[in-house]
Design an enzyme around this catalytic site. Structure first.
Site, PDB file in Angstrom:
ATOM      1  N   LYS A 231       0.689  -0.938  -0.021  1.00  0.00           N
ATOM      2  CA  LYS A 231       0.050   0.013  -0.003  1.00  0.00           C
ATOM      3  C   LYS A 231       0.877   1.329  -0.107  1.00  0.00           C
ATOM      4  CE  LYS A 231      -4.287  -1.781   1.927  1.00  0.00           C
ATOM      5  NZ  LYS A 231      -5.377  -1.886   2.966  1.00  0.00           N
ATOM      6  N   ARG A 265      -3.425 -10.129   5.418  1.00  0.00           N
ATOM      7  CA  ARG A 265      -4.117 -10.225   3.963  1.00  0.00           C
ATOM      8  C   ARG A 265      -2.922  -9.631   3.180  1.00  0.00           C
ATOM      9  NH1 ARG A 265      -6.815  -6.643   0.499  1.00  0.00           N
ATOM     10  NH2 ARG A 265      -8.464  -7.761  -0.753  1.00  0.00           N
TER      11      ARG A 265
END
Length: 284
Positions: A231, A265
């Site tokens: 991210k 995740r």
């Protein structure tokens, strides 16, 4: 916040009648059936490609596969329920057929999509809005009696990064999740996983403040899922890109595990599994 609003401590998850032991952290591999997810290598555009990637994830040690048909990157294009279902259902049905022991999570905030996905063979619902974007979601989860991942997000994917503001990021997120958990408990929804929502309606500074205080989420006595994989909170700090953010992902996953995370995740399963194995050596 009253203690009675929280669930009892959970060390396992009931997935389709199978108890999953979460005392040892697990890995959830990301399978995006979208043309515009922020990390291009995560995009899957055919059933054959999805089967190959799923087989790879399972061989590398993934316990869950999270399938999404709606891109939730900042500023993503909104799509209809029908289009989301067209992307998801054929893949879910095929994966459930080819890998009958696979635990499939469907990444959606829409109750209709969630219900259809569960009937097609999925086992968990991963809701980035924690019920905020579809008022029917909580009742749907209660009726389906499946595990539910609630994630904190400020706003929606189209506007969430437009100057997000908090008085105190950690307390505000905890308070919002506590209110949702009280509603879920009233509906007798017991298999719940919480996700602080890194990158969803949060600045880089907000994300690192949350990570720094991740152990505070133990107050809920529920499994915590962390999704920081590739991210912007990583590559924006390093001045690189999502394609170059694997090393940074591993660093932050390691920190998250040390602070009590139960599920990672990720886009890169092998490296996350290695993190878990090495952290386990510290705890022996």
């Amino acid at each position: 916040m009253a203690e009675k609003t929280f669930f009892e401590p959970k060390k396992s998850l009931n997935v389709h009648g199978k108890l999953i032991d979460l005392s040892q952290p697990k890995v959830m591999g990301i399978l995006n059936m979208t043309p515009d997810s922020f990390y291009s290598n995560s995009r899957t555009n055919s059933i054959d490609q999805a089967l190959k990637k799923t087989e790879q994830f399972l061989n590398e040690g993934a316990s869950f596969i999270d399938i999404g048909g709606y891109s939730s990157r900042p500023g993503a294009t909104d799509i209809s329920e029908d289009e989301e279902l067209q992307r998801l259902l054929p893949i879910i049905e095929k994966l459930a057929q080819v890998f009958p022991e696979l635990m499939i999570s469907v990444d959606t905030f829409r109750a209709k999509v969630a219900e259809a996905s569960i009937h097609a063979g999925a086992h968990l619902i991963n809701d980035i809005s924690a019920g905020d974007l579809d008022e029917g979601m909580f009742e749907t989860v209660a009726r389906l009696r499946v595990p539910y991942i609630i994630m904190h997000m400020q706003g929606n994917p189209q506007n969430m990064q437009h100057q997000p503001f908090y008085k105190n990021i950690v307390l505000d997120v905890i308070d919002d999740l506590a209110k949702k958990l009280a509603k879920l408990k009233a509906l007798h929804i017991h298999d719940v996983i919480i996700d602080p929502g890194f990158g969803f309606g949060k600045t880089t500074e907000h994300n690192y403040e949350l990570l720094n205080h991740l152990e505070d989420f133990k107050i809920f006595k529920l499994p915590v899922l962390v999704g920081v994989s590739r991210k912007g909170m990583i590559h924006k700090v390093l001045g690189t890109s999502a394609n170059e953010a694997l090393n940074g992902t591993t660093v932050l996953n390691t920190i998250a595990l040390q602070k009590g995370t139960s599920i990672l995740r990720v886009h890169d399963v092998k490296e996350a599994v290695e993190c878990i194995k090495l952290i386990a050596c510290l705890n022996n």
